[in-house]
Design a protein around this motif. Structure first.
Motif, PDB file in Angstrom:
ATOM      1  N   LEU A 116      18.339  -3.767   0.027  1.00 58.13           N
ATOM      2  CA  LEU A 116      17.217  -4.684  -0.148  1.00 58.13           C
ATOM      3  C   LEU A 116      15.932  -4.103   0.434  1.00 58.13           C
ATOM      4  CD1 LEU A 116      18.777  -8.197   0.590  1.00 58.13           C
ATOM      5  CD2 LEU A 116      17.753  -7.439  -1.561  1.00 58.13           C
ATOM      6  N   LEU A 117      16.069  -3.478   1.603  1.00 58.30           N
ATOM      7  CA  LEU A 117      14.914  -2.850   2.236  1.00 58.30           C
ATOM      8  C   LEU A 117      14.367  -1.717   1.352  1.00 58.30           C
ATOM      9  CD1 LEU A 117      13.080  -2.728   4.706  1.00 58.30           C
ATOM     10  CD2 LEU A 117      14.712  -1.143   5.755  1.00 58.30           C
ATOM     11  N   ALA A 118      15.290  -0.911   0.790  1.00 58.68           N
ATOM     12  CA  ALA A 118      14.863   0.175  -0.095  1.00 58.68           C
ATOM     13  C   ALA A 118      14.191  -0.377  -1.355  1.00 58.68           C
ATOM     14  CB  ALA A 118      16.064   1.033  -0.482  1.00 58.68           C
ATOM     15  N   TYR A 119      14.739  -1.483  -1.863  1.00 56.53           N
ATOM     16  CA  TYR A 119      14.158  -2.128  -3.041  1.00 56.53           C
ATOM     17  C   TYR A 119      12.715  -2.560  -2.760  1.00 56.53           C
ATOM     18  CZ  TYR A 119      13.652  -5.483  -6.899  1.00 56.53           C
ATOM     19  OH  TYR A 119      13.208  -6.161  -8.001  1.00 56.53           O
ATOM     20  N   GLY A 120      12.517  -3.202  -1.616  1.00 51.99           N
ATOM     21  CA  GLY A 120      11.174  -3.644  -1.253  1.00 51.99           C
ATOM     22  C   GLY A 120      10.214  -2.485  -1.054  1.00 51.99           C
ATOM     23  N   LEU A 121      10.686  -1.409  -0.418  1.00 54.30           N
ATOM     24  CA  LEU A 121       9.833  -0.243  -0.189  1.00 54.30           C
ATOM     25  C   LEU A 121       9.430   0.419  -1.504  1.00 54.30           C
ATOM     26  CD1 LEU A 121      11.545   1.349   2.953  1.00 54.30           C
ATOM     27  CD2 LEU A 121       9.316   0.198   2.843  1.00 54.30           C
ATOM     28  N   LEU A 122      10.371   0.469  -2.445  1.00 51.66           N
ATOM     29  CA  LEU A 122      10.039   1.052  -3.745  1.00 51.66           C
ATOM     30  C   LEU A 122       8.988   0.214  -4.475  1.00 51.66           C
ATOM     31  CD1 LEU A 122      13.531   2.249  -5.046  1.00 51.66           C
ATOM     32  CD2 LEU A 122      11.575   3.684  -4.457  1.00 51.66           C
ATOM     33  N   ARG A 123       9.168  -1.107  -4.412  1.00 52.47           N
ATOM     34  CA  ARG A 123       8.162  -1.981  -5.023  1.00 52.47           C
ATOM     35  C   ARG A 123       6.783  -1.749  -4.401  1.00 52.47           C
ATOM     36  NH1 ARG A 123       8.979  -4.737  -9.779  1.00 52.47           N
ATOM     37  NH2 ARG A 123      11.011  -5.722  -9.823  1.00 52.47           N
ATOM     38  N   LEU A 124       6.769  -1.668  -3.083  1.00 49.28           N
ATOM     39  CA  LEU A 124       5.510  -1.439  -2.384  1.00 49.28           C
ATOM     40  C   LEU A 124       4.933  -0.071  -2.743  1.00 49.28           C
ATOM     41  CD1 LEU A 124       3.470  -2.485  -0.316  1.00 49.28           C
ATOM     42  CD2 LEU A 124       4.856  -1.426   1.479  1.00 49.28           C
ATOM     43  N   SER A 125       5.814   0.923  -2.894  1.00 49.61           N
ATOM     44  CA  SER A 125       5.355   2.271  -3.240  1.00 49.61           C
ATOM     45  C   SER A 125       4.702   2.301  -4.617  1.00 49.61           C
ATOM     46  CB  SER A 125       6.534   3.254  -3.213  1.00 49.61           C
ATOM     47  OG  SER A 125       7.075   3.342  -1.915  1.00 49.61           O
ATOM     48  N   VAL A 126       5.290   1.559  -5.557  1.00 53.09           N
ATOM     49  CA  VAL A 126       4.698   1.497  -6.896  1.00 53.09           C
ATOM     50  C   VAL A 126       3.261   0.997  -6.815  1.00 53.09           C
ATOM     51  CG1 VAL A 126       4.805   0.372  -9.150  1.00 53.09           C
ATOM     52  CG2 VAL A 126       6.905   1.185  -8.061  1.00 53.09           C
ATOM     53  N   SER A 127       3.069  -0.106  -6.092  1.00 55.96           N
ATOM     54  CA  SER A 127       1.734  -0.673  -5.951  1.00 55.96           C
ATOM     55  C   SER A 127       0.805   0.271  -5.197  1.00 55.96           C
ATOM     56  CB  SER A 127       1.816  -2.023  -5.225  1.00 55.96           C
ATOM     57  OG  SER A 127       0.532  -2.551  -5.010  1.00 55.96           O
ATOM     58  N   GLY A 128       1.315   0.860  -4.109  1.00 53.24           N
ATOM     59  CA  GLY A 128       0.488   1.740  -3.289  1.00 53.24           C
ATOM     60  C   GLY A 128       0.025   2.978  -4.038  1.00 53.24           C
ATOM     61  N   PHE A 129       0.964   3.642  -4.718  1.00 50.56           N
ATOM     62  CA  PHE A 129       0.594   4.856  -5.464  1.00 50.56           C
ATOM     63  C   PHE A 129      -0.353   4.532  -6.629  1.00 50.56           C
ATOM     64  CE2 PHE A 129       4.649   6.791  -3.751  1.00 50.56           C
ATOM     65  CZ  PHE A 129       3.994   7.725  -2.962  1.00 50.56           C
ATOM     66  N   THR A 130      -0.158   3.359  -7.262  1.00 50.63           N
ATOM     67  CA  THR A 130      -1.039   2.961  -8.356  1.00 50.63           C
ATOM     68  C   THR A 130      -2.465   2.747  -7.860  1.00 50.63           C
ATOM     69  OG1 THR A 130       0.790   1.900  -9.536  1.00 50.63           O
ATOM     70  CG2 THR A 130      -1.448   1.247 -10.157  1.00 50.63           C
ATOM     71  N   GLU A 131      -2.601   2.042  -6.733  1.00 47.33           N
ATOM     72  CA  GLU A 131      -3.936   1.805  -6.175  1.00 47.33           C
ATOM     73  C   GLU A 131      -4.579   3.108  -5.716  1.00 47.33           C
ATOM     74  OE1 GLU A 131      -5.579  -0.953  -6.401  1.00 47.33           O
ATOM     75  OE2 GLU A 131      -3.854  -1.867  -7.379  1.00 47.33           O
ATOM     76  N   LEU A 132      -3.783   3.999  -5.130  1.00 46.10           N
ATOM     77  CA  LEU A 132      -4.317   5.297  -4.710  1.00 46.10           C
ATOM     78  C   LEU A 132      -4.815   6.098  -5.909  1.00 46.10           C
ATOM     79  CD1 LEU A 132      -1.775   6.412  -1.955  1.00 46.10           C
ATOM     80  CD2 LEU A 132      -4.210   5.934  -1.638  1.00 46.10           C
ATOM     81  N   ARG A 133      -4.055   6.034  -7.004  1.00 41.39           N
ATOM     82  CA  ARG A 133      -4.459   6.734  -8.226  1.00 41.39           C
ATOM     83  C   ARG A 133      -5.807   6.220  -8.713  1.00 41.39           C
ATOM     84  NH1 ARG A 133      -1.386   4.689 -13.299  1.00 41.39           N
ATOM     85  NH2 ARG A 133      -2.767   2.967 -12.771  1.00 41.39           N
ATOM     86  N   GLU A 134      -5.955   4.908  -8.777  1.00 39.52           N
ATOM     87  CA  GLU A 134      -7.206   4.348  -9.273  1.00 39.52           C
ATOM     88  C   GLU A 134      -8.356   4.618  -8.303  1.00 39.52           C
ATOM     89  OE1 GLU A 134      -6.780   0.298 -10.367  1.00 39.52           O
ATOM     90  OE2 GLU A 134      -5.178   0.676 -11.814  1.00 39.52           O
ATOM     91  N   LEU A 135      -8.071   4.534  -6.999  1.00 38.57           N
ATOM     92  CA  LEU A 135      -9.112   4.773  -6.000  1.00 38.57           C
ATOM     93  C   LEU A 135      -9.610   6.214  -6.057  1.00 38.57           C
ATOM     94  CD1 LEU A 135     -10.722   3.697  -3.571  1.00 38.57           C
ATOM     95  CD2 LEU A 135      -8.843   4.448  -2.103  1.00 38.57           C
ATOM     96  N   VAL A 136      -8.672   7.162  -6.171  1.00 40.17           N
ATOM     97  CA  VAL A 136      -9.045   8.574  -6.184  1.00 40.17           C
ATOM     98  C   VAL A 136      -9.784   8.932  -7.467  1.00 40.17           C
ATOM     99  CG1 VAL A 136      -8.092  10.912  -6.356  1.00 40.17           C
ATOM    100  CG2 VAL A 136      -7.254   9.358  -4.593  1.00 40.17           C
ATOM    101  N   PHE A 137      -9.357   8.367  -8.595  1.00 43.64           N
ATOM    102  CA  PHE A 137      -9.920   8.775  -9.877  1.00 43.64           C
ATOM    103  C   PHE A 137     -11.186   8.013 -10.242  1.00 43.64           C
ATOM    104  CE2 PHE A 137      -9.744   9.875 -14.451  1.00 43.64           C
ATOM    105  CZ  PHE A 137      -9.531  11.229 -14.306  1.00 43.64           C
ATOM    106  N   ALA A 138     -11.488   6.939  -9.511  1.00 39.42           N
ATOM    107  CA  ALA A 138     -12.669   6.136  -9.848  1.00 39.42           C
ATOM    108  C   ALA A 138     -13.946   6.967  -9.783  1.00 39.42           C
ATOM    109  CB  ALA A 138     -12.769   4.932  -8.908  1.00 39.42           C
ATOM    110  N   LYS A 139     -14.053   7.835  -8.778  1.00 40.59           N
ATOM    111  CA  LYS A 139     -15.260   8.643  -8.626  1.00 40.59           C
ATOM    112  C   LYS A 139     -15.413   9.603  -9.799  1.00 40.59           C
ATOM    113  CE  LYS A 139     -17.821  11.508  -5.362  1.00 40.59           C
ATOM    114  NZ  LYS A 139     -17.851  12.115  -4.012  1.00 40.59           N
ATOM    115  N   ALA A 140     -14.307  10.162 -10.285  1.00 38.84           N
ATOM    116  CA  ALA A 140     -14.374  11.065 -11.431  1.00 38.84           C
ATOM    117  C   ALA A 140     -14.811  10.312 -12.688  1.00 38.84           C
ATOM    118  CB  ALA A 140     -13.018  11.732 -11.658  1.00 38.84           C
ATOM    119  N   THR A 141     -14.251   9.115 -12.893  1.00 40.05           N
ATOM    120  CA  THR A 141     -14.606   8.325 -14.069  1.00 40.05           C
ATOM    121  C   THR A 141     -16.078   7.948 -14.061  1.00 40.05           C
ATOM    122  OG1 THR A 141     -12.361   7.415 -14.124  1.00 40.05           O
ATOM    123  CG2 THR A 141     -14.046   6.255 -15.390  1.00 40.05           C
TER     124      THR A 141
END
Length: 648
Positions: A116-141
């Motif tokens: 269950l803990l791993a499940y929650g961490l993976l869910r959080l990782s999906v959100s975290g990596f997605t936000e990081l992707r958008e944050l990093v690429f926003a300046k390029a866009t």
């Protein structure tokens, strides 16, 4: 997975709301081609260098995107292990006594808790990596969008006057607006939707092929291929509906803008109802086209859902059969179902995504086409800077010019403006007077002959340096929708308030400005419509006086003034013209009697030349014009003094 889906859904819905609020325009008229004929690959090649300027951010964003998808694929795998771990645990606990359950529950629940803990961490990782992707690429866009928009803006300013006389402002500005927005949409839909979905498809098909029989992968792949082919084909079929919507939207927008810009003309002729009917016809055509587009969209969505439903039932049937046969566990069934949902939910928006990507590519192509439009007047490769320390000599030598090859405007014009002297040009409307000023300013280039400054052809000079040394007071004054101070200071943007006020005093408009409530901060309105014709002309005179160039052009500079103000300002202009090389284009002969030489033009040729007294003595065309104006018989001609020489 849920976070990814939510982000993508919000992105799509936000874009659709934006589209509804700001409809995407099409070509400026339905007859224009919608694209330049370039392929989508060509457009992407043009865009990539702007993005690659931020290559570090691009690489980081792609890395975060891959990490997000790996985490997203890991969620169903952990969910499977959790269910498989709980299944025997539930069976064992149900067979034990209550006391036994209490004694054994803690160690038995450790494994599910960790999952269950791993499940929650993976869910959080999906959100975290997605936000990081958008944050990093926003300046390029945003950086790419800004650079392309600025480059387009600068290029449009570099195009010739012919382009700007022929353009339709409403359609062109919408092309630029949607081109910039198309960059963001293209990156959003491709990098945030298409590419992540493709990565997830590869990962899921690999897992299904490795862990189970090949039919799971075959059914999934077949459904995906069929879904994509169906979506692309139907979307291409309905593209002409979208193009028609865009074209009609652009036509309606252009008609509305043109009507509002000509508000006074509409009122003069009491044609409000006529304009409303024209606009309503455009809106009705747009409504019908949008209904067709919506009908075809409903057909597309229904077909997509049918394909997804059939594929999902087929995959789950095989998974259910595997559980019944004992080849698979309940966890496997749940995992396959989760994989299918994760794959197919983003595909629900494939039609929208594909359509918007195609539309964004079309929008970008239009803006790149504007960038590729050749400048009719451009600097020569070895063009030099014009530097003047004293008033120059301006020479027109056998100048021939035509706006259109079928009608020549200037036919071998030759004259000279000596340093520090004033030459006036008079003649009927259409004789080519204002064309002389445009050619000297290099709004156009001559077809043959030469225009020289101190013996140097203006075509061998850099345009910026040439225009820096010329000041013009045009007959038709157009002001920026800003303050009076801004419009006067436009002649020298670094001028101090004292210099602006002095220029206004020289143009005899300071007293008027001082009487207004806001003074120099008074807003002049769209194109200066809050000011009278005479007030606008005095603002134009003030900003030219502020520029203080060595070459002056007065194109009917006082035509909108009353007689008293005209005499006062004429005296001021004569003082300003001292020690400056000056070209005066006039209709009222009384304003140019002191010119060193007067040229009389007719049908693109100089028919008489000389001083005022000499021309009167010739008793020719000039003398006839002078007699008419002195007798007041030219009243009807005075009514035409606002007409300019327009290209035919």
């Amino acid at each position: 997975m849920h976070c990814i889906f939510s982000c993508e859904r919000v992105s799509v819905l936000s874009f659709m709301r934006s589209f509804a609020a700001h409809p995407k325009p099409a070509p400026t008229s339905p007859s224009e081609p919608s694209t330049s004929g370039k392929s989508d690959v060509d457009v992407l090649k043009r865009l990539l260098p702007y993005l690659w300027a931020y290559k570090v951010r691009v690489i980081l964003a792609l890395s975060f995107m891959v990490c997000a998808k790996l985490a997203n694929v890991g969620v169903p795998l952990v969910l499977k292990e959790l269910i498989d771990a709980l299944t025997p645990l539930a069976s064992n606990l149900s067979a034990q006594s209550t006391a036994g359950v209490q004694a054994a529950s803690l160690p038995l629940l450790m494994v599910p808790f960790a999952l269950l803990l791993a499940y929650g961490l993976l869910r959080l990782s999906v959100s975290g990596f997605t936000e990081l992707r958008e944050l990093v690429f926003a300046k390029a866009t945003q950086g790419a969008a800004r650079q392309i928009a600025l480059q387009t803006f600068e290029h449009l300013h570099g195009l010739s006057l012919r382009f700007h006389l022929e353009r339709q402002t409403g359609g062109m500005t919408r092309d630029i607006e949607r081109g910039v927005r198309g960059i963001e949409s293209l990156i959003s839909y491709s990098l945030y939707s298409i590419v992540p979905t493709l990565i997830e498809v590869v990962l899921v098909l690999s897992i299904l092929s490795y862990r189970y029989d090949a039919w799971f992968a075959v059914i999934t792949l077949f459904a995906l291929v069929f879904y994509i082919v169906f979506t692309v084909k139907v979307t291409q079929w309905r593209t002409h509906f979208r193009k028609q919507v865009n074209e009609l939207d652009s036509m309606a927008h252009t008609r509305a803008v043109d009507s509002l810009l000509n508000y006074e003309t509409v009122k003069y002729f009491n044609n409000e109802a006529f304009e409303s009917n024209r606009y309503d016809q455009s809106l009705n055509q747009l409504r019908m086209a949008r209904l067709k587009a919506q009908t075809s969209l409903s057909l597309l969505n229904t077909g997509q859902q049918l394909i997804i439903a059939v594929a999902l039932v087929g995959v789950l049937y095989r998974a259910t059969q595997g559980v019944v046969d004992g080849r698979m566990t309940l966890g496997d069934l749940v995992m396959i179902n989760a994989f299918m949902i994760q794959l197919y939910i983003p595909l629900n928006f494939l039609g929208v995504i594909y359509r918007e990507i195609k539309q964004s590519l079309t929008d970008l192509d239009k803006m790149f086409t504007l960038l590729e439009r050749e400048r009719e007047v451009s600097d020569a490769q070895l063009a030099t800077e014009l530097t003047l320390q004293t008033p120059p000599r301006v020479s027109f030598k056998d100048v021939h010019f035509a706006y259109d090859p079928s009608r020549e405007i200037l036919k071998g014009i030759s004259f000279e403006i000596p340093p520090g002297q004033t030459v006036a040009v008079v003649g009927a409307s259409g004789s080519g007077k204002s064309t002389l000023a445009r050619l000297l300013y290099r709004f156009y280039d001559v077809q043959s002959g030469h225009i020289e400054i101190n013996g140097v052809d203006v075509r061998a000079l850099k345009q910026a340096s040439l225009r820096r040394h010329i000041g013009i007071v045009p007959q038709d004054t157009v002001l920026f929708n800003d303050s009076i101070r801004y419009n006067i200071a436009y002649g020298q943007v670094q001028a101090s308030s004292e210099q602006v006020i002095q220029a206004a005093k020289s143009a005899h408009i300071h007293d008027f400005i001082a009487q207004t409530a806001l003074g120099y901060e008074t807003q002049v309105g769209e194109r200066g419509l809050k000011l009278s014709g005479g007030e606008k002309q005095r603002v134009a005179i003030a900003r030219t006086l502020l520029k203080n160039p060595p070459i002056l052009i007065f194109d009917e500079a006082t035509s909108a003034l009353d007689s008293a103000n005209e005499r006062t300002i004429q005296a001021e202009l004569r003082g300003v013209a001292q020690n400056k090389t000056t070209l005066v284009i006039a209709h009222r002969l009384s304003t140019i009697v002191s010119a060193h030489e007067i040229l009389v033009m007719a049908h693109g040729e100089i028919v008489e030349r000389g001083s005022h007294d000499k021309l009167l003595a010739l008793n020719g065309k000039y003398a006839s014009m002078w007699a008419l104006q002195q007798s007041g018989a030219d009243a009807s001609a005075d009514g035409n003094e606002g007409l300019r020489d327009l290209p035919q």
